[in-house]
Enzyme design. Structure first.
Site, PDB file in Angstrom:
ATOM      1  N   GLU A  26     -47.952 -76.055 112.142  1.00 35.00           N
ATOM      2  CA  GLU A  26     -48.284 -77.489 112.085  1.00 35.00           C
ATOM      3  C   GLU A  26     -47.381 -78.282 113.031  1.00 35.00           C
ATOM      4  OE1 GLU A  26     -47.863 -79.242 108.205  1.00 35.00           O
ATOM      5  OE2 GLU A  26     -48.801 -81.121 108.809  1.00 35.00           O
ATOM      6  N   HIS A  32     -58.454 -78.580 101.564  1.00 39.13           N
ATOM      7  CA  HIS A  32     -56.984 -78.617 101.485  1.00 39.13           C
ATOM      8  C   HIS A  32     -56.510 -79.921 100.853  1.00 39.13           C
ATOM      9  CE1 HIS A  32     -53.013 -77.157 102.455  1.00 39.13           C
ATOM     10  NE2 HIS A  32     -52.690 -78.310 103.019  1.00 39.13           N
ATOM     11  N   HIS A  44     -54.113 -76.128 109.333  1.00 41.06           N
ATOM     12  CA  HIS A  44     -53.601 -76.793 110.539  1.00 41.06           C
ATOM     13  C   HIS A  44     -53.728 -75.911 111.789  1.00 41.06           C
ATOM     14  CE1 HIS A  44     -52.199 -79.848 107.844  1.00 41.06           C
ATOM     15  NE2 HIS A  44     -51.255 -79.099 107.315  1.00 41.06           N
ATOM     16  N   ASP A  84     -55.683 -83.097 102.635  1.00 43.62           N
ATOM     17  CA  ASP A  84     -54.248 -82.835 102.652  1.00 43.62           C
ATOM     18  C   ASP A  84     -53.417 -83.907 101.938  1.00 43.62           C
ATOM     19  OD1 ASP A  84     -51.806 -81.737 103.260  1.00 43.62           O
ATOM     20  OD2 ASP A  84     -52.055 -81.745 105.429  1.00 43.62           O
ATOM     21  N   TYR A 133     -48.238 -76.494  94.862  1.00 48.75           N
ATOM     22  CA  TYR A 133     -46.904 -75.861  94.903  1.00 48.75           C
ATOM     23  C   TYR A 133     -45.831 -76.542  94.056  1.00 48.75           C
ATOM     24  CZ  TYR A 133     -46.061 -79.370  98.619  1.00 48.75           C
ATOM     25  OH  TYR A 133     -45.944 -80.532  99.331  1.00 48.75           O
ATOM     26  N   HIS A 153     -50.295 -72.601 105.169  1.00 49.54           N
ATOM     27  CA  HIS A 153     -50.019 -73.572 106.239  1.00 49.54           C
ATOM     28  C   HIS A 153     -49.451 -72.792 107.426  1.00 49.54           C
ATOM     29  CE1 HIS A 153     -48.817 -76.762 103.018  1.00 49.54           C
ATOM     30  NE2 HIS A 153     -49.932 -77.184 103.552  1.00 49.54           N
TER      31      HIS A 153
END
Ligand SMILES: [Zn+2]
Length: 456
Positions: free
Chosen positions: A238, A57, A272, A323, A123, A235
């Protein structure tokens, strides 16, 4: 043809010592043995070869803001949502050349730390104005170019992002991320498939930002249309606020909704999944969906601790990701994950199962096998005949490693090593980093890009 002799080579059940490896011209494994094949000459590597690590990720651009959100005000809350505001500011300002320079530096650092594959959860798609680039996958293409430049393998995951929260329109700060419907996302996916063609070590996966960023019924509809052989990333859960918003909007917690409405299986990678009930953790494990844990980022953002024991007890599989890139060392991710659990359970046996009692080896088995699935690769051992030879090689001259027995070496590396003990990283049979040396032009381009970005 290449042939290496290592002091040791780690397979899923333990070490071969020494290990003789022969490769074909493409860097694929022809033979692995503890005995020398006398017809060949081997180049001697004074080191221990671990399988190359998977970073399941990544948001590459966020590397430009590591360490920038640590000025705290004792009067105000500084939480995930405040951090997100700073991240949006950065996302709105990055130009394609800057994106490529940042990702190139980051991917070189990943290789230096032992990652040989990265799943890029991408994204930021459009121009700063929010208008799509002529090539819809312009920025995805830059990420693939960055990976190609340094030699890391990449799985590009163009991400569907539609909304600003459960039942809310997207806000202006999200304008570079958006696809308004499945058709627009499919166009982005198509352009992304073209973008990976420039690099033979690039793959494609699919994904949705989160249930809060895409209308859940649209997520369901999309999944029914997608090629189900590709990994699907999302995701989820989280933040507690996200769980509360999901309960208010859907009447269910996010993972509960996914379990009840989607046909989860081992192609799914839930990033997550921090806040789970016992029943969600158990059902999720039983569904065979994978969880991608990002311990350094989750710690830095104050997300919470994942229900690892319940999930593992029910047979759940997990991988790791960096991340936001606040940490880049795979072993540090494993340690943060383990120590968080030890601190709350007052026990030391986080990483164990009925068949594997060695913490370091147990952790690497999860990281590697679930991590490879996140990239779209299925394997049954760390190194296998016919597969590419990708490895992190630890320096055999480091005293604490040099004196280890087979039984203690893996956990000594996982729990007590740092990057100064890495001899280098091999991808497709070639050294891509040796003794931590990163090409000077990569560093210069990165510094120049950050200077023009003026964010630090
Ligand atoms: Zn993320």
């Amino acid at each position: 043809m290449k042939a290496y002799r290592f002091k040791g080579l780690l397979q899923k059940d333990g070490w071969l010592m020494p290990a003789f490896v022969r490769l074909d011209e493409q860097g694929n494994i022809l033979e692995i043995s503890e005995k020398k094949n006398k017809s060949f000459t081997y180049s001697n590597v004074n080191g221990f070869a671990l399988p190359g690590m998977q970073n399941a990720h990544s948001h590459a651009f966020q590397y430009a803001m590591v360490g920038l959100t640590e000025q705290h005000d004792s009067k105000n809350n500084d939480d995930f949502w405040a951090w997100r505001k700073a991240m949006y500011q950065l996302a709105l300002s990055i130009e394609p050349d800057q994106m490529e320079a940042i990702a190139t530096m980051l991917y070189a650092e990943m290789l230096r730390h032992g990652y040989t594959e990265v799943a890029e959860f991408h994204y930021v798609h459009h121009q700063p104005s929010g208008t799509p680039y002529l090539n819809k996958a312009e920025l995805g293409e830059r990420l693939v170019a960055a990976a190609k430049k340094v030699g890391i393998k990449i799985t590009l995951i163009p991400i569907f992002y539609q909304k600003g929260g459960f039942g809310q329109k997207a806000n202006d700060g999200q304008r570079r991320f958006l696809s308004s419907n499945i058709k627009e996302y499919q166009q982005l996916l198509q352009s992304s498939k073209t973008a990976i063609e420039q690099y033979k070590s690039a793959k494609i996966a699919v994904g949705v930002h989160s249930l809060r960023a895409v209308e859940p019924v649209v997520v369901k509809e999309l999944i029914e249309q997608l090629d189900d052989s590709l990994p699907f990333h999302i995701h989820v859960s989280e933040q507690l606020k996200e769980v509360e918003a999901s309960l208010a909007y859907l009447g269910k917690r996010p993972v509960e909704w996914m379990l009840d409405n989607l046909d989860l299986n081992d192609h799914f990678h839930l990033v997550h999944a921090t806040h789970l009930t016992k029943s969600e953790a158990t059902r999720l494990a039983q569904s065979k969906a994978n969880v991608v844990l990002c311990p350094s980022t989750e710690g830095n953002l104050g997300d919470g601790l994942f229900s690892l024991k319940t999930f593992q007890k029910a047979g759940g599989n997990w991988s790791i990701g960096t991340d936001s890139h606040i940490g880049l060392n795979p072993f540090e991710e494993l340690r943060i994950l383990d120590y968080g659990q030890r601190l709350i359970s007052h026990q030391r046996n986080t990483f164990t199962s009925e068949t594997q009692g060695n913490s370091g080896l147990f952790a690497l088995n999860n990281l590697i096998f679930s991590g490879r699935k996140a990239m779209g690769v299925a394997t049954s051992d760390f190194f296998e005949k016919g597969n590419a030879f990708d490895a992190l090689v630890m320096d055999g001259k480091v005293p604490i490693l040099n004196v280890c027995t087979k039984e203690n070496l893996t956990s000594t590396i996982v729990y007590a090593s740092d990057v100064s003990m890495h001899l280098g990283t091999i991808v497709n049979g070639e050294w891509v980093i040796k003794k931590g040396q990163i090409n000077r032009s990569i560093k210069q381009n990165f510094i120049a890009a950050l200077k023009t970005l003026k964010n630090r």
